[in-house]
Design a protein around this motif. Structure first.
Motif, PDB file in Angstrom:
ATOM      1  N   VAL A 183      35.852  26.811  57.720  1.00  0.00           N
ATOM      2  CA  VAL A 183      35.067  26.209  56.636  1.00  0.00           C
ATOM      3  C   VAL A 183      34.729  26.796  55.303  1.00  0.00           C
ATOM      4  O   VAL A 183      34.618  26.193  54.303  1.00  0.00           O
ATOM      5  N   GLY A 184      34.841  28.454  55.474  1.00  0.00           N
ATOM      6  CA  GLY A 184      34.296  29.101  54.346  1.00  0.00           C
ATOM      7  C   GLY A 184      35.611  29.494  53.333  1.00  0.00           C
ATOM      8  O   GLY A 184      35.504  29.342  52.309  1.00  0.00           O
ATOM      9  N   LEU A 185      36.666  29.868  53.822  1.00  0.00           N
ATOM     10  CA  LEU A 185      37.722  30.158  53.009  1.00  0.00           C
ATOM     11  C   LEU A 185      38.262  29.042  52.239  1.00  0.00           C
ATOM     12  O   LEU A 185      38.638  29.553  51.063  1.00  0.00           O
ATOM     13  N   PRO A 186      38.504  27.929  52.708  1.00  0.00           N
ATOM     14  CA  PRO A 186      38.821  26.934  51.817  1.00  0.00           C
ATOM     15  C   PRO A 186      37.924  26.654  50.455  1.00  0.00           C
ATOM     16  O   PRO A 186      38.600  26.402  49.458  1.00  0.00           O
ATOM     17  N   GLN A 220      39.658  27.068  46.822  1.00  0.00           N
ATOM     18  CA  GLN A 220      39.315  26.124  45.695  1.00  0.00           C
ATOM     19  C   GLN A 220      38.824  26.744  44.495  1.00  0.00           C
ATOM     20  O   GLN A 220      39.477  26.418  43.232  1.00  0.00           O
ATOM     21  N   ALA A 221      38.024  27.703  44.609  1.00  0.00           N
ATOM     22  CA  ALA A 221      37.275  28.267  43.417  1.00  0.00           C
ATOM     23  C   ALA A 221      38.459  29.208  42.730  1.00  0.00           C
ATOM     24  O   ALA A 221      38.622  29.041  41.480  1.00  0.00           O
ATOM     25  N   LEU A 222      38.988  29.944  43.417  1.00  0.00           N
ATOM     26  CA  LEU A 222      40.051  30.794  42.822  1.00  0.00           C
ATOM     27  C   LEU A 222      41.186  29.850  42.169  1.00  0.00           C
ATOM     28  O   LEU A 222      41.588  30.261  40.892  1.00  0.00           O
ATOM     29  N   ILE A 223      41.495  28.861  42.875  1.00  0.00           N
ATOM     30  CA  ILE A 223      42.552  28.159  42.246  1.00  0.00           C
ATOM     31  C   ILE A 223      42.113  27.247  40.954  1.00  0.00           C
ATOM     32  O   ILE A 223      43.066  27.354  39.803  1.00  0.00           O
ATOM     33  N   ASN A 224      40.777  26.798  40.976  1.00  0.00           N
ATOM     34  CA  ASN A 224      40.379  26.165  39.731  1.00  0.00           C
ATOM     35  C   ASN A 224      40.381  27.173  38.723  1.00  0.00           C
ATOM     36  O   ASN A 224      40.653  26.784  37.369  1.00  0.00           O
ATOM     37  N   GLY A 259      43.731  18.789  40.465  1.00  0.00           N
ATOM     38  CA  GLY A 259      42.563  18.199  40.159  1.00  0.00           C
ATOM     39  C   GLY A 259      41.434  18.877  40.775  1.00  0.00           C
ATOM     40  O   GLY A 259      40.708  18.170  41.575  1.00  0.00           O
ATOM     41  N   GLN A 260      41.681  20.114  40.894  1.00  0.00           N
ATOM     42  CA  GLN A 260      40.524  20.696  41.813  1.00  0.00           C
ATOM     43  C   GLN A 260      39.225  21.172  41.044  1.00  0.00           C
ATOM     44  O   GLN A 260      39.606  21.868  39.948  1.00  0.00           O
ATOM     45  N   THR A 261      38.203  20.695  41.584  1.00  0.00           N
ATOM     46  CA  THR A 261      36.751  21.106  40.772  1.00  0.00           C
ATOM     47  C   THR A 261      36.377  22.508  41.238  1.00  0.00           C
ATOM     48  O   THR A 261      37.153  23.329  42.257  1.00  0.00           O
TER      49      THR A 261
END
Length: 395
Positions: A328-331, A335-339, A351-353
């Motif tokens: 649950v933590g790594l995703p 997501q943060a790094l991809i954004n 469309g990642q926040t």
């Protein structure tokens, strides 16, 4: 001072550092959201004001902290059982979502499940991804001492993975890809054979390719079809000679204007021209206002959160708890790094926040729930009165 310490010991369980980082990001989010909301006022007009959007963001955060607060008290064993019971529920939710084909304000909103009676919408893909992660952690922990291979794990593990991601993919390709990558990482960490992980990766690529080819060849030619949106974005990203999308141009301009130390809080110029400046591209606005130094500090905070996740996962002496924390933590970090990568031009537009920063509802609440699970696990290894580690051996 003593009363405050007693309050923290009694009501705020688990890792103190993680609590601090979560609170820091949530409090900071008010500044860029308040600044970037002027774009929403200009776009939608009506009676909405910047203060209305800020109040809405505050309410989302308040609900999120309530979710976080109550989840930290839940014993991790309930999450073990919850994953099995929740799988049929997310199947049904995803089927309803993809079948309704709803449009909101002329935009394809088939990724949202709309409830007409109370007139609210939420993204089922975020919830489905979280349930899938916990389900995978449960299976890998259950089969820790058994020999797992591609054949004997196909129906209990791989079929649910492909089925859920397959339901997410048509309407929300970027989320499906992030969920798939996170699952592959979890499988690798959880001891799934490397050849099996590679086989899952190749199957995922094959299924995605077949779907995209089928839609382009025989499917609906409606430009709102997500496949054509993906195709256009990837082509623009890979073709360096083509004109960049309007979003990327504005995002890079905002970053250039930010320079080292930024233009100052609330002084962004591009927030009025950059679509999704309060959500998908909020990182560009942050750099414009706080400079590359502010952007690096924000990145560093996410890396510190990753460090705490790794510390908790390695200290707890329970295999399921370790996999649960990582699942649950790594995703969230992915997501943060991809954004951030999208804002600076490293990845195609999706469309990642930005977790805990961007304005939004479902994604933010799922993030708070995920952190609540991590804090729940950390509660069994940290004694809040001394903040010393207490090892609970796996039974």
């Amino acid at each position: 001072m003593r009363k405050i310490d007693v309050f923290f010991n009694r009501y705020l369980k688990g890792d103190r550092y993680l609590w601090a980082f979560i609170s820091l990001l949530a409090i900071f989010s008010f500044l860029p959201v308040y600044s970037a909301s002027t774009n929403l006022v200009t776009t939608y007009g009506g009676t909405n004001t910047v203060f209305n959007y800020l109040l809405k963001h505050a309410l989302f955060l308040l609900v999120g902290f309530c979710i976080l607060f109550f989840t930290q008290f839940v014993d991790y064993k309930y999450f073990y059982s919850m994953s099995i019971l929740s799988m049929p529920v997310v199947f049904i939710l995803l089927v309803f979502t993809i079948s309704q084909g709803k449009e909101l304000d002329g935009v394809n909103a088939s990724r949202w499940l709309h409830i007409p009676i109370i007139n609210i919408s939420f993204q089922t893909s975020s919830i489905a991804g979280l349930v899938l992660f916990i389900y995978c952690a449960r299976y890998l922990a259950q089969k820790k001492k058994e020999r797992i291979n591609f054949i004997n794990s196909f129906f209990p593990l791989l079929f649910p993975i492909f089925f859920i991601i397959g339901l997410i993919f048509p309407a929300n390709g970027s989320t499906a890809v992030i969920v798939f990558i996170s699952v592959l990482i979890l499988l690798f960490i959880g001891g799934y054979p490397l050849t099996g992980v590679m086989g899952v990766l190749l199957m995922g690529i094959l299924f995605a390719g077949i779907y995209i080819y089928s839609v382009i060849k025989w499917g609906d030619k409606n430009p709102m079809n997500r496949v054509y949106t993906w195709k256009s974005r990837i082509e623009k990203f890979l073709d360096h000679e083509s004109e960049e999308s309007y979003q990327m141009k504005q995002s890079k301009t905002a970053i250039v204007l930010g320079n080292k130390f930024g233009r100052g809080p609330g002084k962004s110029v591009l927030k009025a021209f950059l679509p999704q400046s309060s959500s998908d591209f909020i990182y560009a606005i942050i750099i414009e206002e706080y400079g590359s130094v502010g952007g690096v500090i924000l990145l560093f905070i996410y890396l510190l959160i990753l460090l705490r996740i790794m510390v908790i996962a390695t200290k707890v002496q329970n295999y399921f708890c370790s996999l649960l924390v990582l699942s649950v933590g790594l995703p969230i970090i992915n997501q943060a790094l991809i954004n951030m990568g999208i804002a600076v031009g490293l990845f195609p537009v999706t469309g990642q926040t930005l977790p805990l920063i961007s304005a939004g509802g479902t994604s933010m609440w799922v993030t708070f729930f995920s952190f609540g699970i991590i804090l729940s696990v950390s509660r069994i290894i940290y004694d809040n009165s001394t903040n010393k580690i207490i090892i609970h051996h796996e039974q």
